[in-house]
Design an enzyme around this catalytic site. Structure first.
Site, short mmCIF file in Angstrom:
data_model
loop_
_atom_site.label_atom_id
_atom_site.label_comp_id
_atom_site.label_asym_id
_atom_site.label_seq_id
_atom_site.Cartn_x
_atom_site.Cartn_y
_atom_site.Cartn_z
N SER A 30 0.84 -1.20 0.00
CA SER A 30 0.00 0.00 0.00
C SER A 30 0.88 1.25 0.00
O SER A 30 2.05 1.19 0.34
CB SER A 30 -0.89 0.01 1.24
N THR A 33 4.07 4.42 -3.66
CA THR A 33 5.05 3.67 -4.44
C THR A 33 4.49 2.29 -4.79
O THR A 33 4.62 1.83 -5.93
CB THR A 33 6.38 3.51 -3.63
N GLY A 88 6.04 -0.61 0.01
CA GLY A 88 6.84 0.57 0.31
C GLY A 88 7.20 0.62 1.78
O GLY A 88 6.93 -0.30 2.55
N ASP A 90 8.20 3.79 5.13
CA ASP A 90 8.36 5.20 5.50
C ASP A 90 9.79 5.51 5.93
O ASP A 90 10.28 6.62 5.71
CB ASP A 90 7.38 5.55 6.63
N GLY A 103 0.37 4.99 5.73
CA GLY A 103 -0.98 4.94 5.16
C GLY A 103 -1.95 4.18 6.05
O GLY A 103 -3.06 3.85 5.62
N GLU A 109 -0.36 -5.26 6.09
CA GLU A 109 0.95 -5.34 5.44
C GLU A 109 1.87 -6.33 6.16
O GLU A 109 2.60 -7.11 5.53
CB GLU A 109 1.61 -3.95 5.41
#
Ligand code: 5RP
Length: 238
Positions: A30, A33, A88, A90, A103, A109
């Site tokens: 998610s 990217t 992706g 952070d 997100g 995830e």
């Protein structure tokens, strides 16, 4: 003309898709990217360059996008393995420890990543850090009724936790699971991600935190060199 960060994201998303083989069960991450990576899979499918893949999404965002692109999907409970998950992050340190959850999707995830045989991270070079949490707060998903109690317990671990507020909606961000998110800063950053990950997850009312420890197998970094976007395979230390 795309801004430099978006150019890096495109480059790294494209590079990750090159690792996908026909017939694979894929974890689809998610964020912006990962969304470019899902778009690139959709294009390859439409052009017949990929066949027989199945996607397992990690958010409502990914599910809507993948369905629109015609990517065949299964739920997490309908698969017993995932060949490759691409997502992706952070923040990424040189030991491949990650902060995710910008997100608010880190619960799903982490489930998908932990089922995957191979977990590949796609980031632009702005995400690389020496120490986690000095600039990006650690997301922690909590049961709505428990947020104050969890906030107080995080304070006992020297964490300052802010309830994540929504944009274009009054009140807090609500996750795909119907929970809230606390964004936590630890003074001096996170020195021992492994210990902190389990300490936070032991607090009653916590669903999951955004520390992904010893999970990433490969980190692909989009970067700009002499004005040209390219992709580097990050070397893992230690
Ligand atoms: C969502 C995530 C994302 O992967 C992370 O926030 C990175 O997003 P982006 O690629 O938009 O910078 O963990 O929960």
């Amino acid at each position: 003309m795309l801004d430099l960060q978006t150019q890096m994201k495109y480059a790294v998303a494209q590079a990750a898709v090159e690792e996908i083989k026909d017939g694979m069960v894929l974890g689809l991450g998610s964020g912006s990217t990962a969304a470019l990576m899902i778009q690139a899979i959709g294009t390859k499918l439409a052009e017949g360059e990929l066949t027989d893949i199945i996607g397992v999404t990690t958010s409502f965002q990914g599910e809507v996008l993948a369905a629109k692109l015609g990517i065949p999907l299964r739920t997490l409970s309908a698969v017993d393995h995932i060949d490759l998950a691409i997502d992706g992050a952070d923040e990424v340190d040189s030991h491949f420890q990650l902060i995710k959850g910008g997100g608010a999707c880190h619960v799903q995830e982490k489930l998908v990543a932990s089922l995957a045989e191979r977990f590949v991270i796609v980031v632009d070079s702005t995400k690389l850090v020496e120490c986690l949490n000095l600039s990006f707060k650690l997301p922690v998903e909590v049961l709505p009724s428990a947020w104050r109690q969890v906030q107080n317990n995080l304070a006992k671990l020297n964490g300052i936790a802010d309830l994540r507020m929504a944009k274009c909606k009054a009140g807090p961000v609500i996750t795909d699971q119907g929970n809230l998110v606390l964004d936590v800063s630890f003074e001096g950053g996170i020195q021992n991600p492994e210990e902190l990950e389990s300490e936070i997850n032991n607090i009653p009312g916590v669903l999951e935190n955004g520390l992904f420890v010893n999970m990433a197998d490969e980190v692909l970094v989009g970067e700009i060199t002499n004005g040209v976007p390219g992709v580097r395979n990050l070397e893992k230390l230690g």
